[in-house]
Design a protein around this motif. Structure first.
Motif, PDB file in Angstrom:
ATOM      1  N   SER A 271      76.547 -34.732  27.607  1.00 18.50           N
ATOM      2  CA  SER A 271      76.842 -33.434  26.989  1.00 18.50           C
ATOM      3  C   SER A 271      78.338 -33.263  26.782  1.00 18.50           C
ATOM      4  CB  SER A 271      76.323 -32.291  27.878  1.00 18.50           C
ATOM      5  OG  SER A 271      74.961 -32.451  28.172  1.00 18.50           O
ATOM      6  N   GLY A 272      79.142 -34.285  27.103  1.00 26.70           N
ATOM      7  CA  GLY A 272      80.584 -34.195  26.995  1.00 26.70           C
ATOM      8  C   GLY A 272      81.202 -33.622  28.255  1.00 26.70           C
ATOM      9  N   ASN A 273      82.501 -33.843  28.437  1.00 29.65           N
ATOM     10  CA  ASN A 273      83.231 -33.328  29.599  1.00 29.65           C
ATOM     11  C   ASN A 273      82.586 -33.758  30.916  1.00 29.65           C
ATOM     12  OD1 ASN A 273      85.130 -31.993  27.974  1.00 29.65           O
ATOM     13  ND2 ASN A 273      83.783 -30.210  27.784  1.00 29.65           N
ATOM     14  N   ASP A 274      82.135 -35.008  30.968  1.00 25.37           N
ATOM     15  CA  ASP A 274      81.528 -35.562  32.190  1.00 25.37           C
ATOM     16  C   ASP A 274      80.291 -34.779  32.623  1.00 25.37           C
ATOM     17  OD1 ASP A 274      83.375 -37.625  32.413  1.00 25.37           O
ATOM     18  OD2 ASP A 274      84.804 -36.361  33.486  1.00 25.37           O
ATOM     19  N   LYS A 275      79.527 -34.284  31.663  1.00 27.40           N
ATOM     20  CA  LYS A 275      78.277 -33.582  31.952  1.00 27.40           C
ATOM     21  C   LYS A 275      77.129 -34.327  31.274  1.00 27.40           C
ATOM     22  CE  LYS A 275      80.452 -29.026  32.361  1.00 27.40           C
ATOM     23  NZ  LYS A 275      80.508 -27.641  31.841  1.00 27.40           N
ATOM     24  N   TYR A 276      75.952 -34.309  31.923  1.00 24.53           N
ATOM     25  CA  TYR A 276      74.812 -35.066  31.421  1.00 24.53           C
ATOM     26  C   TYR A 276      73.535 -34.245  31.566  1.00 24.53           C
ATOM     27  CZ  TYR A 276      78.070 -38.987  32.014  1.00 24.53           C
ATOM     28  OH  TYR A 276      79.152 -39.809  31.962  1.00 24.53           O
ATOM     29  N   THR A 277      72.547 -34.558  30.732  1.00 27.88           N
ATOM     30  CA  THR A 277      71.200 -34.021  30.885  1.00 27.88           C
ATOM     31  C   THR A 277      70.234 -35.186  31.078  1.00 27.88           C
ATOM     32  OG1 THR A 277      70.873 -33.992  28.478  1.00 27.88           O
ATOM     33  CG2 THR A 277      71.636 -31.955  29.519  1.00 27.88           C
ATOM     34  N   ILE A 278      69.314 -35.022  32.016  1.00 22.98           N
ATOM     35  CA  ILE A 278      68.381 -36.083  32.390  1.00 22.98           C
ATOM     36  C   ILE A 278      66.969 -35.522  32.329  1.00 22.98           C
ATOM     37  CG2 ILE A 278      67.751 -37.733  34.186  1.00 22.98           C
ATOM     38  CD1 ILE A 278      70.622 -37.206  35.349  1.00 22.98           C
ATOM     39  N   VAL A 279      66.080 -36.181  31.614  1.00 23.26           N
ATOM     40  CA  VAL A 279      64.682 -35.752  31.495  1.00 23.26           C
ATOM     41  C   VAL A 279      63.838 -36.572  32.462  1.00 23.26           C
ATOM     42  CG1 VAL A 279      62.693 -35.555  29.977  1.00 23.26           C
ATOM     43  CG2 VAL A 279      64.993 -35.055  29.095  1.00 23.26           C
ATOM     44  N   VAL A 280      63.046 -35.863  33.294  1.00 16.62           N
ATOM     45  CA  VAL A 280      62.153 -36.536  34.243  1.00 16.62           C
ATOM     46  C   VAL A 280      60.731 -36.065  33.949  1.00 16.62           C
ATOM     47  CG1 VAL A 280      61.696 -37.066  36.658  1.00 16.62           C
ATOM     48  CG2 VAL A 280      64.014 -36.440  35.947  1.00 16.62           C
ATOM     49  N   PRO A 281      59.837 -36.930  33.451  1.00 20.28           N
ATOM     50  CA  PRO A 281      58.469 -36.514  33.133  1.00 20.28           C
ATOM     51  C   PRO A 281      57.712 -36.057  34.378  1.00 20.28           C
ATOM     52  CG  PRO A 281      59.008 -38.631  32.117  1.00 20.28           C
ATOM     53  CD  PRO A 281      60.091 -38.326  33.102  1.00 20.28           C
ATOM     54  N   GLY A 282      56.688 -35.225  34.159  1.00 20.45           N
ATOM     55  CA  GLY A 282      55.879 -34.736  35.265  1.00 20.45           C
ATOM     56  C   GLY A 282      55.155 -35.858  35.985  1.00 20.45           C
ATOM     57  N   GLY A 283      55.282 -35.876  37.323  1.00 17.27           N
ATOM     58  CA  GLY A 283      54.617 -36.892  38.128  1.00 17.27           C
ATOM     59  C   GLY A 283      55.184 -38.288  37.982  1.00 17.27           C
ATOM     60  N   LYS A 284      56.338 -38.415  37.316  1.00 12.68           N
ATOM     61  CA  LYS A 284      56.913 -39.738  37.102  1.00 12.68           C
ATOM     62  C   LYS A 284      58.366 -39.743  37.559  1.00 12.68           C
ATOM     63  CE  LYS A 284      53.846 -40.862  33.239  1.00 12.68           C
ATOM     64  NZ  LYS A 284      53.769 -41.312  31.827  1.00 12.68           N
ATOM     65  N   SER A 285      59.081 -40.828  37.225  1.00  9.88           N
ATOM     66  CA  SER A 285      60.463 -40.968  37.657  1.00  9.88           C
ATOM     67  C   SER A 285      61.334 -41.397  36.481  1.00  9.88           C
ATOM     68  CB  SER A 285      60.578 -41.981  38.798  1.00  9.88           C
ATOM     69  OG  SER A 285      60.140 -43.263  38.375  1.00  9.88           O
ATOM     70  N   THR A 286      62.632 -41.176  36.637  1.00  9.74           N
ATOM     71  CA  THR A 286      63.629 -41.594  35.650  1.00  9.74           C
ATOM     72  C   THR A 286      64.747 -42.331  36.373  1.00  9.74           C
ATOM     73  OG1 THR A 286      63.183 -39.806  34.079  1.00  9.74           O
ATOM     74  CG2 THR A 286      65.377 -40.776  34.022  1.00  9.74           C
ATOM     75  N   GLN A 287      65.165 -43.437  35.796  1.00  6.13           N
ATOM     76  CA  GLN A 287      66.229 -44.229  36.408  1.00  6.13           C
ATOM     77  C   GLN A 287      67.567 -43.885  35.755  1.00  6.13           C
ATOM     78  OE1 GLN A 287      66.680 -48.732  36.077  1.00  6.13           O
ATOM     79  NE2 GLN A 287      65.819 -48.546  38.140  1.00  6.13           N
ATOM     80  N   VAL A 288      68.564 -43.608  36.595  1.00 10.56           N
ATOM     81  CA  VAL A 288      69.911 -43.275  36.138  1.00 10.56           C
ATOM     82  C   VAL A 288      70.848 -44.377  36.615  1.00 10.56           C
ATOM     83  CG1 VAL A 288      71.784 -41.594  36.217  1.00 10.56           C
ATOM     84  CG2 VAL A 288      69.406 -40.808  36.252  1.00 10.56           C
ATOM     85  N   VAL A 289      71.574 -44.990  35.679  1.00 12.08           N
ATOM     86  CA  VAL A 289      72.499 -46.071  36.010  1.00 12.08           C
ATOM     87  C   VAL A 289      73.903 -45.486  36.137  1.00 12.08           C
ATOM     88  CG1 VAL A 289      73.479 -48.277  35.293  1.00 12.08           C
ATOM     89  CG2 VAL A 289      71.073 -47.751  34.818  1.00 12.08           C
ATOM     90  N   MET A 290      74.504 -45.674  37.323  1.00 12.36           N
ATOM     91  CA  MET A 290      75.859 -45.192  37.586  1.00 12.36           C
ATOM     92  C   MET A 290      76.831 -46.362  37.521  1.00 12.36           C
ATOM     93  SD  MET A 290      75.333 -42.502  40.717  1.00 12.36           S
ATOM     94  CE  MET A 290      74.219 -41.078  40.550  1.00 12.36           C
ATOM     95  N   THR A 291      77.845 -46.225  36.648  1.00 12.28           N
ATOM     96  CA  THR A 291      78.848 -47.274  36.482  1.00 12.28           C
ATOM     97  C   THR A 291      80.209 -46.731  36.898  1.00 12.28           C
ATOM     98  OG1 THR A 291      77.610 -48.195  34.608  1.00 12.28           O
ATOM     99  CG2 THR A 291      79.926 -48.859  34.850  1.00 12.28           C
ATOM    100  N   PRO A 292      80.922 -47.388  37.827  1.00 14.37           N
ATOM    101  CA  PRO A 292      82.242 -46.891  38.256  1.00 14.37           C
ATOM    102  C   PRO A 292      83.227 -46.872  37.093  1.00 14.37           C
ATOM    103  CG  PRO A 292      81.410 -48.553  39.779  1.00 14.37           C
ATOM    104  CD  PRO A 292      80.525 -48.597  38.587  1.00 14.37           C
ATOM    105  N   ILE A 293      83.991 -45.790  37.004  1.00 11.09           N
ATOM    106  CA  ILE A 293      85.043 -45.706  35.985  1.00 11.09           C
ATOM    107  C   ILE A 293      86.415 -45.566  36.633  1.00 11.09           C
ATOM    108  CG2 ILE A 293      83.571 -44.770  34.174  1.00 11.09           C
ATOM    109  CD1 ILE A 293      84.576 -42.007  34.856  1.00 11.09           C
ATOM    110  N   ARG A 294      86.457 -45.299  37.936  1.00 12.19           N
ATOM    111  CA  ARG A 294      87.711 -45.317  38.682  1.00 12.19           C
ATOM    112  C   ARG A 294      87.398 -45.507  40.164  1.00 12.19           C
ATOM    113  NH1 ARG A 294      87.566 -40.832  36.069  1.00 12.19           N
ATOM    114  NH2 ARG A 294      89.357 -41.522  34.861  1.00 12.19           N
ATOM    115  N   SER A 295      88.303 -46.133  40.854  1.00 14.42           N
ATOM    116  CA  SER A 295      88.106 -46.398  42.272  1.00 14.42           C
ATOM    117  C   SER A 295      88.479 -45.152  43.051  1.00 14.42           C
ATOM    118  CB  SER A 295      88.976 -47.581  42.707  1.00 14.42           C
ATOM    119  OG  SER A 295      88.701 -47.925  44.053  1.00 14.42           O
ATOM    120  N   ASP A 296      87.448 -44.391  43.424  1.00 19.30           N
ATOM    121  CA  ASP A 296      87.698 -43.116  44.093  1.00 19.30           C
ATOM    122  C   ASP A 296      86.369 -42.576  44.598  1.00 19.30           C
ATOM    123  OD1 ASP A 296      89.027 -40.942  45.061  1.00 19.30           O
ATOM    124  OD2 ASP A 296      89.851 -40.314  43.144  1.00 19.30           O
ATOM    125  N   GLN A 297      86.402 -41.376  45.128  1.00 26.11           N
ATOM    126  CA  GLN A 297      85.188 -40.688  45.536  1.00 26.11           C
ATOM    127  C   GLN A 297      85.042 -39.410  44.728  1.00 26.11           C
ATOM    128  OE1 GLN A 297      85.743 -39.981  49.682  1.00 26.11           O
ATOM    129  NE2 GLN A 297      87.297 -38.411  49.405  1.00 26.11           N
TER     130      GLN A 297
END
Length: 652
Positions: A271-297
């Motif tokens: 959605s821009g500005n480091d914001k996201y929308t994720i759709v998860v179907p009913g009774g199912k799962s969605t996989q989200v892949v996280m990729t590091p963009i800076r070494s930090d927490q």
């Protein structure tokens, strides 16, 4: 005792047909013998289908009989059919004082469709938890209906997985929990997903009645692996979000502070500005892949709300990305960061200072993977001076060619003015003074607001980090809404719940600002109520997200049409809001009385902050007034004043 029943259409002794809502007459003729002192007739309906006309819903009617010399006399009354019935009985008694002499019965048939009401308690349930629900059915006259059929019908979603029926229906027989006193008890119901269902009461001769029960849910999303402490190296990592509901949900993901990973997946959209929308179907799962963009927490907040039921699920991920290939960004920032010391700022601090007033400029470099890596925060480059024309010299028309001494002379007569470095206080340049720069519409309002709110300590207000969390220390009034406890703080606001915006004719745009900081696991909602304010004279803006670079007052007035009527501050996040009074047409009135005066036509707007979390909930309303500043000395000496609307006022 002779009993006669009659309507306008027919007369009979028994089984008279009466239309629902219509009246019929009951006539009783008596003849007494012997020592009957006070002959009295009493009529008592045996069901709630009949009521006496004009008797204020009394259960029985009685009247003394005036007899002649032969002992004969008669009395009459009217009843009305208020509920459909095939057998609406009435008992007739002839009495002498309290002694019953004769008893007889009659019945009428009340024809038509009656009205029924059903009430449900409780009216809300929680998915996955068992609870008892009682439905109470009664007629429009308030009489309990003991033989209705009450059933569950799913309405929105599938609270019972589409299996509501069978055991989810009760046929009333007048026994306990099955119609007695109109109550129908459903035991240990357990909805499996959020939604709504109706309790439907039906009975022959009556209109169907419904009552809606809302099923909400919490903690219906699960994350694997555990996101409360998630560690990544330089490689991407997948997180699976599983939905325990039968309904599809949309999850919003936003970073609280600086992002350290990016998100991707087949059902993930940016959605821009480091914001996201994720759709998860009913009774199912969605996989989200996280990729590091800076070494930090960093902190990533997942939030979803089902509007139809009010169901919410909010969980916060703590992510540590440890990748030496990515230059580390100091998310904690620095206490030294300011618009005059950009090099001390973290990326998020630098971005906020850039958006707020163009104070600093973030510098980036491309990583081998093609991503942007934050390098440093730099001071903005000054605008280049125009190339001097041949033989040009310092003058009121060429201030840029003047040294400090010459500029000071021209500044005294209003032609030029000198600029100085904020740190060294050394002369830097001489610039032209233009009259149009005094136009209020050209004021850099974002700069004014930044200084008012302590922009030089911006990290305290706009840039909360993982190790340094501050409330806006420059605010005159500080207050904290603590769920389960209430309000604490200092200043008049916690006691009075009021704030005032002062305006005058030369500066008709004014406002007040406040910040909201959530406790861990708490959400705060901001609601606005405009009072007699169809023109939206009060505007609520999100300071951090709504103001762009170099936003002067003229641009602001054009942008003020987008008002925040309701806003949600997710858990663990900050928001800072500005309440502005916009003096457009219909909002103010100008007059001349020894100087230009301004009067607000709309005086207030009410803001309500509602906070809820694991510690409980709390609510607070703040009423913000617009008032004319009595001290308008500047307007008294103005040569000409052009209001935001209306005519121009010129001093004679």
């Amino acid at each position: 005792m002779i009993i006669t029943l009659n309507t306008t259409k027919e007369t009979g002794a028994n089984g008279l047909r009466v239309e629902l809502g219509h009246a019929f007459g009951a006539n009783v003729q008596v003849r007494v013998f012997g020592d009957v002192a006070i002959p009295t007739v009493r009529i008592s309906p045996e069901s709630g289908a009949l009521q006496f006309v004009g008797a204020n819903n009394t259960k029985e009617w009685s009247a003394q009989v005036a007899t002649d010399d032969a002992g004969e006399g008669s009395v009459a009354t009217e009843l009305r059919g208020v509920e459909p019935s095939d057998y609406a009985r009435m008992k007739f008694e002839l009495l002498d004082a309290d002694r019953v002499l004769i008893t007889d019965e009659r019945y009428v048939v009340v024809e038509g469709t009656g009205s029924m009401v059903v009430a449900v308690k409780p009216a809300t349930m929680e998915s996955g938890k068992k609870a008892d629900i009682t439905a109470t059915a009664f007629s429009s006259t308030g009489s309990a209906i003991i033989d209705a059929r009450v059933a569950i019908e799913e309405k929105e979603g599938e609270p019972f997985s589409g299996e509501a029926g069978g055991d989810y229906a009760i046929q009333g027989d007048g026994t306990e929990g099955r119609g007695r006193e109109g109550k129908y008890a459903f035991k240990r119901l357990q909805p499996v997903s959020p939604g709504t269902f109706d309790m439907v009461a039906s009975k022959q001769g009556y209109k169907e009645a419904r009552a809606t029960v809302r099923v909400s849910a919490t903690d219906f999303l699960s994350y694997a692996p555990d996101i409360s402490a998630l560690s990544l190296a330089c490689e991407a990592k997948a997180v699976t979000i599983e939905n325990s509901l039968n309904t599809e949900v949309t999850v919003s993901a936003a970073f609280s502070g600086t992002a350290c990973v990016s998100l991707a997946g087949s059902r993930v959209a940016s959605s821009g500005n480091d914001k996201y929308t994720i759709v998860v179907p009913g009774g199912k799962s969605t996989q989200v892949v996280m990729t590091p963009i800076r070494s930090d927490q960093c902190y990533l907040v997942f939030t979803t709300t089902l509007e139809s039921t009010g169901s919410t699920d909010s969980q916060t991920a703590w992510i540590k990305a440890d990748c030496p290939a990515l230059k580390k960004n100091a998310t904690a920032g620095s206490e030294k960061c300011s618009s005059a010391a950009c090099k001390e700022c973290s990326e998020q601090q630098c971005l906020n200072l850039n958006r707020t007033g163009g104070y600093c400029v973030p510098q980036y470099a491309k990583t081998p993977e093609g991503k942007d890596a934050f390098l440093s925060c730099a001071q903005p480059s000054p605008s280049p001076s125009p190339t001097p024309a041949p033989n040009a010299t310092c003058s009121a028309k060429r201030c840029d060619l003047c040294n400090e001494t010459a500029c000071a002379v021209l500044q005294n007569n209003g032609s030029c003015y000198a600029n100085y470095d904020v740190n060294t206080h050394k002369f830097t340049s001489c610039v032209s003074f233009r009259q149009d720069q005094c136009n209020p519409a050209n004021f850099d309002l974002s700069n004014m607001l930044a200084r008012r709110l302590g922009q030089y300590h911006s990290q305290q207000l706009f840039n909360p980090s993982t190790r340094s969390r501050y409330v806006a220390g420059s605010m005159e009034n500080q207050f904290v809404l603590v769920p389960g406890v209430g309000w604490t703080g200092n200043g008049e606001l916690p006691d009075s719940g009021k704030a005032t915006i002062k305006i005058n004719a030369l500066f008709p745009v004014a406002g007040v600002a406040f910040s909201v900081q959530n406790l861990l696991g708490a959400d705060t909602q901001l609601l606005a109520k405009w009072e007699n304010n169809k023109n939206k004279c009060f505007i609520i803006r999100d300071i951090e997200h709504d103001f762009t670079r170099d936003l002067g007052l003229s641009a602001l007035v054009n942008k003020l049409q987008d008002a925040v009527t309701g806003a949600l501050v997710p858990a663990n996040q900050y928001r800072s809001y500005l309440v502005l009074f916009n003096p457009k047409e219909g909002c103010v009135k100008y007059t001349w009385d020894n100087g230009l005066k301004i009067e607000p036509l709309v005086d207030s707007v009410t803001l309500t902050l509602q906070s809820s979390g694991v510690l409980g909930s709390a609510s607070r309303s703040i009423k913000i007034y617009a008032e004319s500043d009595d001290d308008e000395t500047a307007a008294r000496y103005a040569l000409m004043v052009v209001p935001m609307n209306g005519k121009a006022y010129v001093r004679g």
